[in-house]
Scaffold this motif. Structure first.
Motif, PDB file in Angstrom:
ATOM      1  N   LEU A 150       7.587  25.425 -36.686  1.00  0.00           N
ATOM      2  CA  LEU A 150       6.843  25.188 -35.448  1.00  0.00           C
ATOM      3  C   LEU A 150       7.716  24.460 -34.424  1.00  0.00           C
ATOM      4  CD1 LEU A 150       4.184  25.490 -33.965  1.00  0.00           C
ATOM      5  CD2 LEU A 150       3.421  23.329 -34.975  1.00  0.00           C
ATOM      6  N   LEU A 151       8.535  23.526 -34.882  1.00  0.00           N
ATOM      7  CA  LEU A 151       9.461  22.845 -33.975  1.00  0.00           C
ATOM      8  C   LEU A 151      10.449  23.830 -33.357  1.00  0.00           C
ATOM      9  CD1 LEU A 151      10.216  19.565 -35.983  1.00  0.00           C
ATOM     10  CD2 LEU A 151       9.350  19.647 -33.634  1.00  0.00           C
ATOM     11  N   GLU A 152      10.947  24.776 -34.153  1.00  0.00           N
ATOM     12  CA  GLU A 152      11.884  25.777 -33.634  1.00  0.00           C
ATOM     13  C   GLU A 152      11.215  26.642 -32.569  1.00  0.00           C
ATOM     14  OE1 GLU A 152      15.000  26.807 -37.184  1.00  0.00           O
ATOM     15  OE2 GLU A 152      12.975  27.589 -37.410  1.00  0.00           O
ATOM     16  N   LYS A 153       9.980  27.055 -32.814  1.00  0.00           N
ATOM     17  CA  LYS A 153       9.251  27.847 -31.825  1.00  0.00           C
ATOM     18  C   LYS A 153       9.044  27.048 -30.544  1.00  0.00           C
ATOM     19  CE  LYS A 153       5.593  30.080 -33.186  1.00  0.00           C
ATOM     20  NZ  LYS A 153       4.325  30.407 -33.898  1.00  0.00           N
ATOM     21  N   ALA A 154       8.683  25.773 -30.693  1.00  0.00           N
ATOM     22  CA  ALA A 154       8.475  24.922 -29.525  1.00  0.00           C
ATOM     23  C   ALA A 154       9.780  24.699 -28.762  1.00  0.00           C
ATOM     24  CB  ALA A 154       7.882  23.578 -29.959  1.00  0.00           C
ATOM     25  N   LEU A 155      10.878  24.546 -29.488  1.00  0.00           N
ATOM     26  CA  LEU A 155      12.183  24.365 -28.859  1.00  0.00           C
ATOM     27  C   LEU A 155      12.557  25.593 -28.031  1.00  0.00           C
ATOM     28  CD1 LEU A 155      14.927  23.002 -28.420  1.00  0.00           C
ATOM     29  CD2 LEU A 155      15.628  23.825 -30.678  1.00  0.00           C
ATOM     30  N   GLN A 160      13.044  28.227 -22.616  1.00  0.00           N
ATOM     31  CA  GLN A 160      12.684  29.339 -21.746  1.00  0.00           C
ATOM     32  C   GLN A 160      11.915  28.867 -20.514  1.00  0.00           C
ATOM     33  OE1 GLN A 160      10.575  32.239 -24.117  1.00  0.00           O
ATOM     34  NE2 GLN A 160      12.239  32.413 -25.600  1.00  0.00           N
ATOM     35  N   MET A 161      11.068  27.844 -20.708  1.00  0.00           N
ATOM     36  CA  MET A 161      10.266  27.312 -19.598  1.00  0.00           C
ATOM     37  C   MET A 161      11.020  26.231 -18.821  1.00  0.00           C
ATOM     38  SD  MET A 161       6.659  27.065 -21.722  1.00  0.00           S
ATOM     39  CE  MET A 161       5.710  26.366 -20.376  1.00  0.00           C
ATOM     40  N   ARG A 162      12.267  25.936 -19.264  1.00  0.00           N
ATOM     41  CA  ARG A 162      13.120  24.931 -18.646  1.00  0.00           C
ATOM     42  C   ARG A 162      12.504  23.534 -18.667  1.00  0.00           C
ATOM     43  NH1 ARG A 162      17.545  27.207 -16.570  1.00  0.00           N
ATOM     44  NH2 ARG A 162      18.130  25.236 -15.545  1.00  0.00           N
ATOM     45  N   HIS A 163      11.747  23.255 -19.748  1.00  0.00           N
ATOM     46  CA  HIS A 163      11.297  21.886 -20.014  1.00  0.00           C
ATOM     47  C   HIS A 163      12.401  21.229 -20.853  1.00  0.00           C
ATOM     48  CE1 HIS A 163       7.612  22.958 -18.211  1.00  0.00           C
ATOM     49  NE2 HIS A 163       7.009  23.480 -19.268  1.00  0.00           N
ATOM     50  N   LEU A 164      13.485  20.865 -20.203  1.00  0.00           N
ATOM     51  CA  LEU A 164      14.695  20.496 -20.930  1.00  0.00           C
ATOM     52  C   LEU A 164      14.555  19.167 -21.676  1.00  0.00           C
ATOM     53  CD1 LEU A 164      17.432  21.664 -18.400  1.00  0.00           C
ATOM     54  CD2 LEU A 164      16.258  22.942 -20.211  1.00  0.00           C
ATOM     55  N   GLU A 165      13.812  18.213 -21.127  1.00  0.00           N
ATOM     56  CA  GLU A 165      13.610  16.947 -21.836  1.00  0.00           C
ATOM     57  C   GLU A 165      12.798  17.171 -23.106  1.00  0.00           C
ATOM     58  OE1 GLU A 165      15.136  14.166 -21.139  1.00  0.00           O
ATOM     59  OE2 GLU A 165      16.094  15.170 -19.440  1.00  0.00           O
ATOM     60  N   ASP A 166      11.782  18.033 -23.016  1.00  0.00           N
ATOM     61  CA  ASP A 166      11.010  18.387 -24.210  1.00  0.00           C
ATOM     62  C   ASP A 166      11.911  19.067 -25.236  1.00  0.00           C
ATOM     63  OD1 ASP A 166       8.786  17.386 -22.976  1.00  0.00           O
ATOM     64  OD2 ASP A 166       7.840  19.334 -22.605  1.00  0.00           O
ATOM     65  N   ALA A 167      12.777  19.958 -24.753  1.00  0.00           N
ATOM     66  CA  ALA A 167      13.678  20.675 -25.656  1.00  0.00           C
ATOM     67  C   ALA A 167      14.556  19.693 -26.430  1.00  0.00           C
ATOM     68  CB  ALA A 167      14.539  21.659 -24.875  1.00  0.00           C
ATOM     69  N   GLN A 169      13.819  16.637 -27.191  1.00  0.00           N
ATOM     70  CA  GLN A 169      12.987  15.939 -28.180  1.00  0.00           C
ATOM     71  C   GLN A 169      12.707  16.822 -29.396  1.00  0.00           C
ATOM     72  OE1 GLN A 169       9.661  13.365 -26.842  1.00  0.00           O
ATOM     73  NE2 GLN A 169      10.167  14.041 -24.775  1.00  0.00           N
ATOM     74  N   PHE A 170      12.357  18.082 -29.153  1.00  0.00           N
ATOM     75  CA  PHE A 170      12.083  18.989 -30.272  1.00  0.00           C
ATOM     76  C   PHE A 170      13.333  19.171 -31.132  1.00  0.00           C
ATOM     77  CE2 PHE A 170       8.832  21.050 -27.265  1.00  0.00           C
ATOM     78  CZ  PHE A 170       7.797  20.279 -27.758  1.00  0.00           C
ATOM     79  N   GLY A 171      14.467  19.400 -30.472  1.00  0.00           N
ATOM     80  CA  GLY A 171      15.702  19.606 -31.213  1.00  0.00           C
ATOM     81  C   GLY A 171      16.103  18.388 -32.020  1.00  0.00           C
ATOM     82  N   THR A 172      15.938  17.209 -31.433  1.00  0.00           N
ATOM     83  CA  THR A 172      16.274  15.974 -32.144  1.00  0.00           C
ATOM     84  C   THR A 172      15.411  15.808 -33.384  1.00  0.00           C
ATOM     85  OG1 THR A 172      16.985  14.901 -30.089  1.00  0.00           O
ATOM     86  CG2 THR A 172      16.428  13.467 -31.937  1.00  0.00           C
ATOM     87  N   ARG A 173      14.139  16.187 -33.286  1.00  0.00           N
ATOM     88  CA  ARG A 173      13.249  16.089 -34.450  1.00  0.00           C
ATOM     89  C   ARG A 173      13.649  17.070 -35.542  1.00  0.00           C
ATOM     90  NH1 ARG A 173       7.516  13.907 -34.200  1.00  0.00           N
ATOM     91  NH2 ARG A 173       7.734  12.186 -32.740  1.00  0.00           N
ATOM     92  N   ILE A 174      14.069  18.254 -35.154  1.00  0.00           N
ATOM     93  CA  ILE A 174      14.536  19.214 -36.161  1.00  0.00           C
ATOM     94  C   ILE A 174      15.745  18.655 -36.889  1.00  0.00           C
ATOM     95  CG2 ILE A 174      15.563  21.488 -36.536  1.00  0.00           C
ATOM     96  CD1 ILE A 174      13.933  22.486 -34.135  1.00  0.00           C
ATOM     97  N   LEU A 175      16.687  18.095 -36.147  1.00  0.00           N
ATOM     98  CA  LEU A 175      17.909  17.581 -36.758  1.00  0.00           C
ATOM     99  C   LEU A 175      17.653  16.325 -37.577  1.00  0.00           C
ATOM    100  CD1 LEU A 175      20.455  18.200 -33.874  1.00  0.00           C
ATOM    101  CD2 LEU A 175      20.030  19.585 -35.906  1.00  0.00           C
ATOM    102  N   HIS A 176      16.591  15.606 -37.275  1.00  0.00           N
ATOM    103  CA  HIS A 176      16.209  14.477 -38.129  1.00  0.00           C
ATOM    104  C   HIS A 176      15.774  14.978 -39.506  1.00  0.00           C
ATOM    105  CE1 HIS A 176      14.643  10.535 -39.261  1.00  0.00           C
ATOM    106  NE2 HIS A 176      13.516  11.124 -39.625  1.00  0.00           N
ATOM    107  N   LEU A 177      15.136  16.161 -39.510  1.00  0.00           N
ATOM    108  CA  LEU A 177      14.678  16.755 -40.769  1.00  0.00           C
ATOM    109  C   LEU A 177      15.772  17.555 -41.454  1.00  0.00           C
ATOM    110  CD1 LEU A 177      11.210  18.030 -39.481  1.00  0.00           C
ATOM    111  CD2 LEU A 177      11.614  16.015 -40.894  1.00  0.00           C
ATOM    112  N   GLU A 178      16.606  18.237 -40.660  1.00  0.00           N
ATOM    113  CA  GLU A 178      17.676  19.095 -41.189  1.00  0.00           C
ATOM    114  C   GLU A 178      18.944  18.838 -40.372  1.00  0.00           C
ATOM    115  OE1 GLU A 178      17.648  21.086 -43.742  1.00  0.00           O
ATOM    116  OE2 GLU A 178      15.522  21.305 -44.232  1.00  0.00           O
ATOM    117  N   PRO A 179      19.715  17.795 -40.691  1.00  0.00           N
ATOM    118  CA  PRO A 179      20.864  17.417 -39.850  1.00  0.00           C
ATOM    119  C   PRO A 179      21.905  18.515 -39.659  1.00  0.00           C
ATOM    120  CG  PRO A 179      20.327  15.656 -41.400  1.00  0.00           C
ATOM    121  CD  PRO A 179      19.505  16.842 -41.805  1.00  0.00           C
TER     122      PRO A 179
END
Length: 271
Positions: A150-155, A160-167, A169-179
């Motif tokens: 779900l994080l990957e889909k949100a990222l 695509q929507m150019r919500h870069l700050e959100d991107a 945050q989502f990416g950082t959370r993924i890497l916290h789970l899978e560095p």
């Protein structure tokens, strides 16, 4: 009337309002197991074996009866016994793992983007954090992959929507789970470049490289290419390509002029 119940199994186990929490760990385990298997009728013996398989059949059945009584004392009518089976009633309940499973099945669009974002930001840990019971292990791994998916889909949607700050945050959370999740590192390097932050892109590449080295791996060519772009090394090749394109257009023009001249000569020499 039963109050609206909020159950959280991702991170620390919690039920709101608190008085609806079953009093014993065995009863809490029974409720969590039923919630995670809410899509089917549960066999009583199978549930008891899954939760307390190290005990004798008599003890397992006793634990199940007592746990079932405590669940229904805290949450009347939630977990019903039908002969040799148990059935969880899903009315008036907001359960995070159900929402996670549901959102994973849907596309993320403008209409539900904020809902997905708020939900993902509310998650504070993996399934039943701190619980070491063997029956949790498979479910914890399954929900770990659902969470990352779900994080990957949100990222992807945020980019695509150019919500870069959100991107970020989502990416950082993924890497916290899978560095060492290299596709996410690639996306974050790209996001930094979209923001004009070359230094951030290069730092992201270094984090990617360090994470991969833990597995004796090197960054993929695509990742290295993004790093070279961040350093500005791709500027010269692009200039060369531009010049080649101009030269090609010039050659086409010369060819067209030559053909016109040949046609004129043909008309002149015709009898």
């Amino acid at each position: 009337m039963m109050p609206n119940i909020q159950v959280r199994l991702m991170g620390s186990y919690s039920i709101v309002p608190t008085p609806c929490t079953p009093e014993s760990k065995k009863a809490q385990s029974l409720l969590a197991h039923a919630i995670l298997n809410a899509d089917r009728l549960l066999d009583r013996d199978a549930v008891a074996t899954s939760l307390w398989g190290e005990c004798s059949p008599e003890m397992r059945r006793g634990y199940l009866r007592k746990a079932l009584h405590q669940v229904n004392k805290a949450l009347p009518g939630w977990l019903e016994s039908h002969g040799e089976h148990l059935l969880l009633q899903k009315d008036h309940a907001e359960v995070d793992v159900w929402m996670l499973q549901d959102l994973c099945k849907k596309n993320i669009q403008d209409s539900n983007y904020l809902q997905v974002k708020d939900f993902l930001m509310s998650l504070q840990g993996g399934l039943l954090s701190g619980w070491e019971e063997e029956w949790c292990w498979f479910e914890r791994e399954r929900h770990h992959h659902l969470w990352i998916g779900l994080l990957e889909k949100a990222l992807d949607c945020a980019v695509q929507m150019r919500h870069l700050e959100d991107a970020l945050q989502f990416g950082t959370r993924i890497l916290h789970l899978e560095p060492a999740h290299e596709p996410t590192h690639q996306t974050l390097i790209h996001v930094h470049l979209m923001r004009g932050d070359r230094a951030g892109a290069m730092k992201q590449y270094q984090r990617c490289r360090q994470a991969l080295q833990e597995w004796d791996l090197e960054p993929a060519p695509q990742t290295t290419g993004l790093f070279r772009e961040a350093r500005g090394e791709t500027t010269a090749p692009r200039d060369v390509l531009s010049r080649l394109t101009d030269l090609y257009q010039h050659m086409l023009k010369l060819q067209e002029d030559t053909q016109q001249q040949l046609r004129q000569i043909e008309r002149l020499i015709q009898p």
